[in-house]
Design a protein around this motif. Structure first.
Motif, short mmCIF file in Angstrom:
data_model
loop_
_atom_site.label_atom_id
_atom_site.label_comp_id
_atom_site.label_asym_id
_atom_site.label_seq_id
_atom_site.Cartn_x
_atom_site.Cartn_y
_atom_site.Cartn_z
N LYS A 141 0.93 -1.09 0.01
CA LYS A 141 0.23 0.04 0.14
C LYS A 141 0.85 1.22 -0.18
CE LYS A 141 -4.17 -2.13 2.27
NZ LYS A 141 -4.85 -2.03 3.47
N THR A 142 1.95 1.24 0.61
CA THR A 142 3.00 2.26 0.71
C THR A 142 4.41 2.11 0.04
OG1 THR A 142 3.42 1.84 2.83
CG2 THR A 142 1.67 3.40 2.49
N ASN A 143 5.18 2.76 -0.19
CA ASN A 143 6.63 2.85 -0.57
C ASN A 143 7.32 2.30 0.75
OD1 ASN A 143 6.96 3.24 -3.34
ND2 ASN A 143 6.88 5.40 -2.83
N PRO A 144 8.33 1.36 0.65
CA PRO A 144 9.03 0.76 -0.61
C PRO A 144 8.20 -0.32 -1.11
CG PRO A 144 10.21 -0.10 1.27
CD PRO A 144 9.24 0.88 1.64
N VAL A 145 8.59 -0.49 -2.36
CA VAL A 145 7.73 -1.80 -3.24
C VAL A 145 8.63 -2.92 -2.89
CG1 VAL A 145 7.28 -2.96 -5.51
CG2 VAL A 145 6.65 -0.32 -4.91
N ALA A 146 9.93 -2.84 -2.74
CA ALA A 146 10.95 -3.92 -2.77
C ALA A 146 12.24 -3.00 -2.12
CB ALA A 146 11.32 -4.83 -3.91
N VAL A 147 12.96 -4.13 -1.22
CA VAL A 147 14.22 -3.66 -0.65
C VAL A 147 15.19 -4.54 -0.62
CG1 VAL A 147 15.50 -2.37 1.37
CG2 VAL A 147 13.10 -1.80 0.89
N TRP A 148 16.42 -4.46 -1.26
CA TRP A 148 17.22 -5.44 -1.21
C TRP A 148 18.66 -4.71 -0.77
CZ3 TRP A 148 15.76 -5.19 -6.67
CH2 TRP A 148 14.67 -5.64 -7.06
N HIS A 149 19.38 -5.52 -0.19
CA HIS A 149 20.83 -5.20 0.46
C HIS A 149 22.00 -6.01 -0.14
CE1 HIS A 149 23.47 -3.22 3.56
NE2 HIS A 149 23.92 -4.59 3.67
N CYS A 150 22.76 -5.15 -0.63
CA CYS A 150 24.00 -5.81 -1.47
C CYS A 150 25.22 -5.23 -0.36
CB CYS A 150 23.95 -5.29 -2.70
SG CYS A 150 25.45 -6.04 -3.80
N ARG A 151 26.06 -6.21 -0.16
CA ARG A 151 27.52 -6.11 0.78
C ARG A 151 28.52 -6.73 -0.02
NH1 ARG A 151 29.29 -10.25 3.25
NH2 ARG A 151 30.54 -8.94 4.87
N PRO A 152 29.67 -6.55 0.28
CA PRO A 152 29.92 -5.46 1.31
C PRO A 152 30.31 -3.99 0.50
CG PRO A 152 31.98 -6.63 0.56
CD PRO A 152 30.97 -7.15 -0.16
N GLY A 153 30.35 -2.84 1.41
CA GLY A 153 30.71 -1.63 0.92
C GLY A 153 29.45 -0.89 0.34
N LYS A 154 29.77 0.44 -0.05
CA LYS A 154 28.93 1.36 -0.50
C LYS A 154 28.74 1.06 -2.12
CE LYS A 154 29.07 6.20 -2.32
NZ LYS A 154 30.15 7.40 -2.15
N ILE A 155 27.47 1.14 -2.42
CA ILE A 155 27.20 0.94 -3.80
C ILE A 155 27.35 2.03 -4.68
CG2 ILE A 155 25.11 0.48 -5.54
CD1 ILE A 155 23.80 -1.14 -3.27
N THR A 156 28.24 1.93 -5.61
CA THR A 156 28.55 3.08 -6.33
C THR A 156 27.53 3.23 -7.99
OG1 THR A 156 30.37 1.83 -7.51
CG2 THR A 156 30.86 3.28 -5.48
N CYS A 157 27.34 2.07 -8.34
CA CYS A 157 26.46 2.40 -9.59
C CYS A 157 25.79 0.97 -9.77
CB CYS A 157 27.73 2.39 -10.76
SG CYS A 157 26.74 2.74 -12.42
#
Length: 608
Positions: free
Chosen positions: A356-372
């Motif tokens: 009913k609200t955001n977010p539609v989906a959430v994923w987490h990728c590791r390790p580190g900061k996602i750059t692109c």
């Protein structure tokens, strides 16, 4: 009648009260036309000439955002996230459909030749006249019959809107020009914007550019009006770090644009009607900076935002935000922290009934900061790179990892797909551009030529066909490099020489397999029989290959194209576009076909 306040004046060169005096910041864009051999790119097909050098006006800091003096030059205080000037280009004419099977993704049956060939020897391969679409996406017709994000979840089925016509596009509700939000400082539309839009040639190029806290809408087609912004939006403190235009909904009467900021906020902006909506307000869902932003292929409402903390969040532009609580099992529940160590973790599945609200989906990728991040042409896979040097290929429809690998050294800064989906490019802190085979799940070549970090890589659709590929790269060494390679030149990846062709199940010595579980503990919120709710699967982790075991590819052209680090690269039908950290946008005209260009190329090569 609403009247805009006068523009700020800085007669003493002071950006704010108490600031040291200095050179007066320009408040208008400046257009130059440099000439000479140093402004030519000599390649095999001819000479690229610098047409325009457009310097965008850099806005001063907002008076309420006076920077604090740093008395300690060795201080480790983390500065707010910023990004060089990046562009989102729009061409309203309908693109020609892909021809000659350029966007083919079935690669198992096409074995490379044993004879190493050069690009010049690939003369029998037909040229493609496919249009340039950001990141190599195909046309809408290309996606027919392929799996689509969220189609298996009835909770995401679009609801009928009373009074809405079939082809009518939804727009944000708030007028950004009359907005009293503290997030938006000032909006300056062109006084004759309606006439400018009506006179715009359909094949002309619009460009959206970020410069610190400013966001500009430009018309790069009209030489006499190129310095005049169609609209300039100034934000109070936030800096736009990324933005994207929805190719699926763009038209002469409507454009959907999303902007990501270093504060974590996201703006959905429709520039023609000057309407906007603010998502993830004050970091309600994720308060870390937005590092990349893309509309989901062939989708009207969904876009993907990657955040610096490693989260990938899918938003619906029309839904309200709500405080996000992960629906998967907590990493502490299993007693050994296994969930926290997974390379790809589903915090909220697209198959969840809670939509009913955001977010539609959430994923987490590791390790580190996602750059692109980058979507594949078949709209099924997603390439993710991090500042820790990890490349992860994910099937985002079924929410599973296909394979993962690492850089030769340092972190990755950028990634993209080839137009046919066979290859993935990465560039980063090792000064290399790496070519990865998607079908073989292995590196096939390293491109050596940069002298500093690589910031952006893109394929040139107008010089790619079934066997020959052209791509470019830019970086902190201020250089633009062009590269050519063919299937025969690359051959089979050396790391896969002992593996049967077409097999992805075998595990050679250079690979490790880890068990990845992505099953939610909150079964009441998940659609029964969802594809992602399966048994634990194996994730292929490809080991780093040494220099001796990987082919090296030299560039066909290397040239310093700016005085500042180059942050963005784009290919259009008539030119190559580059932009740098200091807001210079340069357009390089493609060679003209004919004897005159041949003579000019010879003269340019001699002068160079």
């Amino acid at each position: 009648m609403f009247v805009l306040p006068p523009p700020p004046r800085y007669p003493n060169g002071q950006l704010y009260t108490g600031a040291p005096g200095g050179a007066l910041l320009e408040t208008n864009n400046i257009l130059k036309h440099p000439t000479g051999p140093e402004y030519q790119l000599v390649v095999g097909e001819g000479t690229y000439h610098l047409r325009d050098d457009l310097l965008l006006a850099t806005p001063p800091p907002h008076p309420s955002d006076a920077p604090q003096p740093n008395n300690n030059p060795l201080a480790t205080t983390v500065a707010p996230a910023t990004a060089g000037t990046k562009l989102s280009t729009v061409v309203l004419t309908s693109r020609k459909p892909p021809s000659h099977n350029l966007f083919r993704t079935i690669t198992g049956q096409s074995a490379p030749s044993n004879n190493i060939q050069s690009i010049q020897e690939e003369t029998q391969s037909p040229r493609s006249d496919a249009g340039s679409i950001s990141n190599g996406f195909g046309s809408s017709a290309y996606y027919n019959g392929t799996p689509s994000f969220g189609d298996s979840n009835p909770a995401l089925a679009p609801l009928p809107v009373k009074g809405k016509k079939k082809d009518e596009r939804s727009k944000p509700k708030n007028n950004i020009v009359k907005s009293n939000s503290s997030f938006v400082s000032r909006v300056i539309p062109h006084e004759t914007i309606a006439k400018r839009l009506a006179d715009h040639a359909p094949e002309g190029v619009y460009a959206f550019a970020n410069v610190n806290r400013a966001f500009m809408w430009l018309d790069l087609t009209s030489p006499e009006n190129k310095t005049e912004n169609l609209t300039k939006v100034l934000f109070t403190k936030a800096h736009a770090t990324c933005h994207d235009v929805n190719k699926h909904t763009q038209s002469s009467a409507h454009m959907d644009l999303v902007l990501g900021f270093n504060t974590g906020d996201i703006i959905w902006y429709e520039p023609i009607s000057q309407k906007y909506a603010r998502l993830n307000k004050n970091g309600m869902i994720n308060n870390s900076p937005v590092t990349s932003l893309w509309w989901l292929p062939n989708k009207e409402n969904y876009f993907l935002a990657s955040h610096a903390n490693g989260d990938l969040v899918v938003y619906d532009k029309e839904k309200e935000d709500a405080d996000f609580v992960p629906e998967d099992a907590s990493p502490t529940e299993n007693g050994n922290g296994t969930a926290a160590k997974l390379p790809f973790r589903v915090k909220k599945s697209v198959h969840s009934r809670n939509q009913k609200t955001n977010p539609v989906a959430v994923w987490h990728c590791r390790p580190g900061k996602i750059t692109c991040t980058a979507f594949s042409p078949d709209a099924v896979h997603l390439a993710i790179v991090t500042d820790t040097g990890v490349l992860t290929i994910v099937d985002y429809i079924s929410e599973r990892v296909v394979f993962s690998t690492r850089s030769y050294y340092g972190g990755f800064n950028t990634t993209t797909w080839s137009p046919d989906g066979r290859y993935v490019l990465t560039g980063g802190q090792d000064d290399l551009v790496s070519i990865w085979s998607f079908a073989e799940q292995a590196i096939v070549a390293r491109c050596v030529g940069h002298e500093s970090w690589v910031r952006d890589v893109k394929f040139d659709p107008w010089r790619c066909d079934e066997r020959n590929y052209r791509f470019g790269s830019v970086g902190d060494d201020c250089r633009l490099l062009l590269w050519d390679f063919s299937v025969g030149m690359l051959g089979r990846p050396k790391a896969m020489s002992l593996r049967p062709r077409g097999s992805v199940a075998g595990a050679p010595l250079n690979r490790e397999r880890t068990t990845s579980t992505m099953k939610s503990s909150n079964a009441s919120t998940v659609v029964e029989g969802a594809p992602w709710e399966t048994e634990p699967e194996e994730v292929v982790q490809v080991a780093v290959q040494g220099k001796a075991s990987v082919s090296t590819l030299p560039p066909v052209m290397s040239k310093i194209v700016d005085d500042h680090p180059v942050a963005w690269l784009g290919f259009e039908e008539g030119c190559i576009i580059t932009s740098c950290d200091s807001a210079h946008i340069r357009e390089w005209d493609r060679p003209k076909e004919g004897p005159q260009e041949d003579n000019a190329s010879s003269a340019g090569a001699s002068a160079a």
